[in-house]
Design a protein around this motif. Sequence first.
Motif, PDB file in Angstrom:
ATOM      1  N   TYR A 104       0.835  -0.803  -0.407  1.00 61.46           N
ATOM      2  CA  TYR A 104      -0.043  -0.159   0.087  1.00 61.46           C
ATOM      3  C   TYR A 104       1.001   1.276   0.436  1.00 61.46           C
ATOM      4  O   TYR A 104       0.485   2.139  -0.987  1.00 61.46           O
ATOM      5  CB  TYR A 104      -1.110  -0.181   1.246  1.00 61.46           C
ATOM      6  CG  TYR A 104      -1.357   1.132   1.181  1.00 61.46           C
ATOM      7  CD1 TYR A 104      -2.416   1.774   0.876  1.00 61.46           C
ATOM      8  CD2 TYR A 104      -1.120   1.922   2.257  1.00 61.46           C
ATOM      9  CE1 TYR A 104      -3.049   3.278   0.832  1.00 61.46           C
ATOM     10  CE2 TYR A 104      -1.418   3.707   2.635  1.00 61.46           C
ATOM     11  CZ  TYR A 104      -2.284   3.803   2.483  1.00 61.46           C
ATOM     12  OH  TYR A 104      -3.616   5.250   2.028  1.00 61.46           O
ATOM     13  N   GLU A 105       2.172   1.545   0.442  1.00 67.12           N
ATOM     14  CA  GLU A 105       2.735   2.013   1.087  1.00 67.12           C
ATOM     15  C   GLU A 105       3.520   2.613  -0.213  1.00 67.12           C
ATOM     16  O   GLU A 105       3.929   4.551  -1.029  1.00 67.12           O
ATOM     17  CB  GLU A 105       3.680   2.243   2.408  1.00 67.12           C
ATOM     18  CG  GLU A 105       3.257   2.327   3.834  1.00 67.12           C
ATOM     19  CD  GLU A 105       4.423   2.461   5.154  1.00 67.12           C
ATOM     20  OE1 GLU A 105       4.794   2.633   3.902  1.00 67.12           O
ATOM     21  OE2 GLU A 105       3.389   2.117   5.672  1.00 67.12           O
ATOM     22  N   LYS A 106       4.558   1.093  -1.317  1.00 65.72           N
ATOM     23  CA  LYS A 106       4.698   1.865  -2.102  1.00 65.72           C
ATOM     24  C   LYS A 106       3.993   2.381  -3.668  1.00 65.72           C
ATOM     25  O   LYS A 106       4.516   3.219  -4.430  1.00 65.72           O
ATOM     26  CB  LYS A 106       5.215   0.013  -1.697  1.00 65.72           C
ATOM     27  CG  LYS A 106       6.071   0.016  -4.543  1.00 65.72           C
ATOM     28  CD  LYS A 106       6.880  -1.251  -3.937  1.00 65.72           C
ATOM     29  CE  LYS A 106       7.190  -1.064  -5.395  1.00 65.72           C
ATOM     30  NZ  LYS A 106       6.633  -0.843  -6.564  1.00 65.72           N
ATOM     31  N   GLU A 107       3.010   1.580  -2.971  1.00 71.96           N
ATOM     32  CA  GLU A 107       2.202   2.292  -4.252  1.00 71.96           C
ATOM     33  C   GLU A 107       1.153   3.621  -4.199  1.00 71.96           C
ATOM     34  O   GLU A 107       1.416   4.190  -5.180  1.00 71.96           O
ATOM     35  CB  GLU A 107       0.144   1.503  -4.666  1.00 71.96           C
ATOM     36  CG  GLU A 107      -0.777   1.506  -5.562  1.00 71.96           C
ATOM     37  CD  GLU A 107      -1.914   0.566  -5.430  1.00 71.96           C
ATOM     38  OE1 GLU A 107      -1.328   0.005  -5.990  1.00 71.96           O
ATOM     39  OE2 GLU A 107      -2.946   1.045  -4.785  1.00 71.96           O
ATOM     40  N   ARG A 108       0.861   3.728  -2.532  1.00 76.98           N
ATOM     41  CA  ARG A 108       0.469   5.433  -2.873  1.00 76.98           C
ATOM     42  C   ARG A 108       1.802   6.574  -3.036  1.00 76.98           C
ATOM     43  O   ARG A 108       2.139   7.700  -3.752  1.00 76.98           O
ATOM     44  CB  ARG A 108       0.515   5.463  -1.037  1.00 76.98           C
ATOM     45  CG  ARG A 108      -0.325   7.098  -1.207  1.00 76.98           C
ATOM     46  CD  ARG A 108      -0.463   6.870   0.870  1.00 76.98           C
ATOM     47  NE  ARG A 108      -0.840   7.816   1.260  1.00 76.98           N
ATOM     48  CZ  ARG A 108      -0.437   9.284   1.337  1.00 76.98           C
ATOM     49  NH1 ARG A 108       0.833   9.602   1.063  1.00 76.98           N
ATOM     50  NH2 ARG A 108      -1.403  10.607   1.561  1.00 76.98           N
ATOM     51  N   ASP A 109       3.345   6.156  -2.309  1.00 71.76           N
ATOM     52  CA  ASP A 109       4.346   7.011  -2.671  1.00 71.76           C
ATOM     53  C   ASP A 109       4.637   7.185  -4.161  1.00 71.76           C
ATOM     54  O   ASP A 109       5.002   7.972  -4.808  1.00 71.76           O
ATOM     55  CB  ASP A 109       5.211   6.306  -2.510  1.00 71.76           C
ATOM     56  CG  ASP A 109       5.277   6.644  -1.222  1.00 71.76           C
ATOM     57  OD1 ASP A 109       4.361   7.033  -0.055  1.00 71.76           O
ATOM     58  OD2 ASP A 109       6.213   5.553   0.104  1.00 71.76           O
ATOM     59  N   GLU A 110       3.919   5.808  -4.905  1.00 73.33           N
ATOM     60  CA  GLU A 110       4.139   6.513  -6.814  1.00 73.33           C
ATOM     61  C   GLU A 110       3.286   7.011  -7.422  1.00 73.33           C
ATOM     62  O   GLU A 110       3.381   7.870  -8.084  1.00 73.33           O
ATOM     63  CB  GLU A 110       4.184   4.763  -7.459  1.00 73.33           C
ATOM     64  CG  GLU A 110       6.007   4.042  -6.657  1.00 73.33           C
ATOM     65  CD  GLU A 110       5.649   2.676  -7.615  1.00 73.33           C
ATOM     66  OE1 GLU A 110       4.045   2.083  -7.668  1.00 73.33           O
ATOM     67  OE2 GLU A 110       6.374   1.549  -7.594  1.00 73.33           O
ATOM     68  N   ALA A 111       2.370   6.723  -6.547  1.00 71.32           N
ATOM     69  CA  ALA A 111       0.951   7.477  -7.137  1.00 71.32           C
ATOM     70  C   ALA A 111       1.548   8.739  -6.823  1.00 71.32           C
ATOM     71  O   ALA A 111       1.489  10.041  -7.922  1.00 71.32           O
ATOM     72  CB  ALA A 111      -0.393   7.161  -6.432  1.00 71.32           C
ATOM     73  N   CYS A 112       2.111   9.378  -5.272  1.00 72.88           N
ATOM     74  CA  CYS A 112       2.282  10.541  -5.511  1.00 72.88           C
ATOM     75  C   CYS A 112       3.188  11.653  -5.966  1.00 72.88           C
ATOM     76  O   CYS A 112       3.298  12.628  -6.793  1.00 72.88           O
ATOM     77  CB  CYS A 112       2.005  10.650  -3.862  1.00 72.88           C
ATOM     78  SG  CYS A 112       0.989  10.394  -2.728  1.00 72.88           S
ATOM     79  N   ASN A 113       3.670  10.230  -6.311  1.00 69.63           N
ATOM     80  CA  ASN A 113       5.576  10.989  -6.620  1.00 69.63           C
ATOM     81  C   ASN A 113       5.443  11.728  -8.559  1.00 69.63           C
ATOM     82  O   ASN A 113       5.321  12.347  -8.682  1.00 69.63           O
ATOM     83  CB  ASN A 113       6.545  10.161  -6.943  1.00 69.63           C
ATOM     84  CG  ASN A 113       7.182  10.531  -5.504  1.00 69.63           C
ATOM     85  OD1 ASN A 113       7.263  11.394  -5.077  1.00 69.63           O
ATOM     86  ND2 ASN A 113       8.170   9.185  -5.047  1.00 69.63           N
TER      87      ASN A 113
END
Length: 321
Positions: A29-38
Amino acid sequence: MMKINRNPATPDLPVYNRNRTRAPKVPPYEKERDEACNFFSDPAHFADNKKITDKKSPSFTVYKNKGLRTELIKVFGTKCAYCESDFGAVTPSDVEHFRPKNEITSGEFELKPGYYWLAGDWTNLLLSCVDCNRAREHKVANQPQTLVLGKTSQFPLADENVRVRHHESQIDLEAPSQLLIDPCEDDPEEHLEFFPDGTVRARVRNGVASPRGEASIYVYALLRHELVIKRKAALDRLDIAVTHLEKQVAFRAQLSAVVDDPVFLAQQDELVEDALAGVASMFSPQEEYLAAKRDWVRSSEAAGKFDTLREVQIEPMDLIT
């Protein structure tokens, strides 16, 4: 639509708390969210609500996780969070994003990206039937022509100036302008009113129809013909069950004056209890269209329908309290 008491705390699932074996060693979840935010907050990727880069957008997969779906079923059962129809035996459900993840439509305009940082957020996910969630052609109650309805990426606000477009902003800023009912946060019964013919309208308070009720009825397609017919059938069954109970109560009262056989009277008491249990079962949490049934009870109470039952200390209003 009924209020759903969901624990806002993120469930203890690997997709949310399992560290990856490879860098970055964070849960999916954190990986996906960080990639999306970037990606989605990069001004080189979007301008004027359009994608301007050839780079592929990050994919969203967390919300498709099987364990996460299982947790959502524990919360919502097999009923649509919006229309309360039971899809368990007939069709797959959609894991629905209350705030859309890829794009936002409101009226005639479209915004890109959507609420990308909420794509896998536990409190943004619900279970929905396909007719509430997807754009489909429907015959609509009291309308001469079919309409394409369904939530899809719709998320209207009363004031576009407060719309949150970046993951570092506070989503609560939108709350006063939000036009869709979130059944996990709002009380839908404050905004929707159901009628014995199966239709629904925005609840009127102090002479004003609820804006959230009006928008939600349209966006969630809550007046589609087949849904109205099913609601009416459920209310008709409730009416029959209550009428049967009233007849059992009245007959038992008549017997008291002419019969002194305690065994026979006890049997009649059991029939009354069975009829009451049948009515009560129609308000079990897994039953469809509870909001409509509760409004049926309220309107029947206002019409004085329950006087016979109260004479024997049966309180119908307990069904909705």
